[in-house]
Design a protein around this motif. Sequence first.
Motif, short mmCIF file in Angstrom:
data_model
loop_
_atom_site.label_atom_id
_atom_site.label_comp_id
_atom_site.label_asym_id
_atom_site.label_seq_id
_atom_site.Cartn_x
_atom_site.Cartn_y
_atom_site.Cartn_z
N MET A 197 0.83 -1.21 0.00
CA MET A 197 0.00 0.00 0.00
C MET A 197 0.87 1.26 0.00
O MET A 197 0.61 2.21 -0.75
N LYS A 198 1.89 1.25 0.83
CA LYS A 198 2.76 2.43 0.90
C LYS A 198 3.47 2.67 -0.42
O LYS A 198 3.67 3.83 -0.83
N ALA A 199 3.84 1.60 -1.10
CA ALA A 199 4.50 1.75 -2.40
C ALA A 199 3.54 2.35 -3.43
O ALA A 199 3.93 3.20 -4.23
N GLU A 200 2.27 1.93 -3.39
CA GLU A 200 1.28 2.47 -4.31
C GLU A 200 1.02 3.95 -4.03
O GLU A 200 0.91 4.76 -4.96
N VAL A 201 0.93 4.31 -2.76
CA VAL A 201 0.73 5.72 -2.38
C VAL A 201 1.92 6.56 -2.82
O VAL A 201 1.77 7.65 -3.38
N SER A 202 3.12 6.05 -2.58
CA SER A 202 4.33 6.79 -2.97
C SER A 202 4.39 6.99 -4.48
O SER A 202 4.84 8.04 -4.95
N SER A 203 3.94 6.00 -5.23
CA SER A 203 3.94 6.11 -6.69
C SER A 203 3.04 7.25 -7.15
O SER A 203 3.42 8.04 -8.03
N VAL A 204 1.85 7.34 -6.54
CA VAL A 204 0.93 8.43 -6.90
C VAL A 204 1.52 9.78 -6.48
O VAL A 204 1.50 10.75 -7.25
N GLU A 205 2.04 9.85 -5.26
CA GLU A 205 2.62 11.11 -4.77
C GLU A 205 3.76 11.57 -5.67
O GLU A 205 3.92 12.77 -5.92
N PHE A 206 4.57 10.63 -6.12
CA PHE A 206 5.68 10.98 -7.01
C PHE A 206 5.18 11.58 -8.32
O PHE A 206 5.72 12.56 -8.83
N ARG A 207 4.13 10.98 -8.88
CA ARG A 207 3.60 11.44 -10.16
C ARG A 207 3.03 12.86 -10.07
O ARG A 207 3.18 13.65 -11.00
N VAL A 208 2.34 13.17 -8.97
CA VAL A 208 1.65 14.46 -8.88
C VAL A 208 2.48 15.52 -8.15
O VAL A 208 2.02 16.65 -7.97
N ALA A 209 3.68 15.15 -7.74
CA ALA A 209 4.53 16.11 -7.03
C ALA A 209 4.79 17.35 -7.90
O ALA A 209 5.00 17.25 -9.10
N ASN A 210 4.72 18.50 -7.27
CA ASN A 210 4.99 19.79 -7.92
C ASN A 210 3.96 20.18 -8.98
O ASN A 210 4.17 21.12 -9.75
N LYS A 211 2.84 19.44 -9.03
CA LYS A 211 1.77 19.81 -9.94
C LYS A 211 0.84 20.82 -9.27
O LYS A 211 0.69 20.82 -8.05
N THR A 212 0.24 21.68 -10.08
CA THR A 212 -0.75 22.62 -9.55
C THR A 212 -1.93 21.84 -9.00
O THR A 212 -2.39 20.88 -9.64
N ARG A 213 -2.41 22.22 -7.83
CA ARG A 213 -3.51 21.49 -7.21
C ARG A 213 -4.85 22.12 -7.60
O ARG A 213 -5.21 23.19 -7.13
N PRO A 214 -5.62 21.44 -8.46
CA PRO A 214 -6.92 21.99 -8.86
C PRO A 214 -7.93 21.87 -7.72
O PRO A 214 -7.84 20.98 -6.87
N ARG A 215 -8.90 22.76 -7.71
CA ARG A 215 -9.95 22.76 -6.70
C ARG A 215 -10.95 21.65 -7.03
O ARG A 215 -11.49 21.59 -8.13
N VAL A 216 -11.19 20.77 -6.04
CA VAL A 216 -12.03 19.60 -6.25
C VAL A 216 -13.27 19.64 -5.37
O VAL A 216 -13.18 19.88 -4.16
N LEU A 217 -14.42 19.40 -5.97
CA LEU A 217 -15.67 19.22 -5.24
C LEU A 217 -16.03 17.73 -5.33
O LEU A 217 -16.27 17.21 -6.42
N PHE A 218 -16.06 17.06 -4.19
CA PHE A 218 -16.44 15.64 -4.15
C PHE A 218 -17.85 15.57 -3.57
O PHE A 218 -18.10 16.03 -2.45
N ILE A 219 -18.77 14.99 -4.32
CA ILE A 219 -20.16 14.91 -3.90
C ILE A 219 -20.52 13.47 -3.60
O ILE A 219 -20.51 12.61 -4.47
N THR A 220 -20.85 13.20 -2.33
CA THR A 220 -21.24 11.85 -1.94
C THR A 220 -22.74 11.65 -2.08
O THR A 220 -23.19 10.52 -2.29
#
Length: 343
Positions: A197-220
């Motif tokens: 799990m930690k390896a999968e999380v690190s992979s995602v974090e590496f990919r999106v590092a230094n990217k602009t963070r768009p504003r997200v609306l999550f509707i449940t």
Amino acid sequence: MKKTRLLLVFALAALVLVSGCMGSSSPQKSSKTASPSSTVVSSSTPTETKEVTCQCPKPKPYYPLTITDFAGRKVTIEKEPKRIVSLAPSITETLYFIGALDRVVGVTKFDDFPPGVQKGRTVVGGFSDPNIEVIASLKPDLIIGTSMHLKYVDKLEKIAPVVIIAPKNMDEVYKSIELLGKILNMSGEAEGVVQFMKAEVSSVEFRVANKTRPRVLFITWWNPLYVPGNGTFQDSLIELAGGENIFHDASGWAQVSLEEAVARNPEIIIFSAHSGATIDEICKSPLANTEAVKNGRIYFISDDNAISRPGPRLVDALKELSYFIHPEVYGYNFQPVSCPVEG
């Protein structure tokens, strides 16, 4: 040749150690004083032989085992659990991933992963209303529940030891998996799941590092409008996936107005699969004035359970969120969802 000689030395050393613990004899120089753990045997030959008996310590039994659960309760498990009742789908899934599903004899009516998990197992009720009599009939030696089941602890403890698992974030999910591994004497298997799990999380974090963070609306839930705030898995996963939850300032699951959501102008809108919303409704609502709708950045989660159950499948939900929020880092080009043109 050096490697071969080194392996031979290790093998001989191991053989000597094992031989000592098995009480084998070996030639020794005579000694006037024998140690308490050895016996001197007389011999007619010029050289005396000392028979050494190794006092090898017996391994300490793994059980009984006392742990502290997520409710701060000290729980003692007297013997290795072989018949487990799981009171939450997330717990059942975790037991499956660490390889202990064969020990589970009771599940809830909401358990659906892995597919067919209810087959051959007794359904002990719903998530918040377990049937105490049915649980008792299964003669379990361990019951695992969540904080929702604390009100039943007194009754359940009369049947078997009760462990409460209630993680609130990803780090606590890791701890919950490790705790279950410890309880079942399967720490190695549990650690393997956590490291994956930690390896999968690190992979995602590496990919999106230094990217602009768009504003997200999550509707449940669509009507009335419910969103995840601080302290929810969805909020933490949005951040890990490289986005910014526009309702991070809310606490827990929050009901908000459409007007407030529009005022925060999300760049991306993500709906849970069972939110009850349709594209037509979204396009006719005030959300049509947001950047997300104008640019076609509307997405629907494929599996609500993966993103809402605190278990190993959270990493699957994280990857899907990162696809929606930063498709460019994966080389994806999602077809924009456009509102129908009137007229």
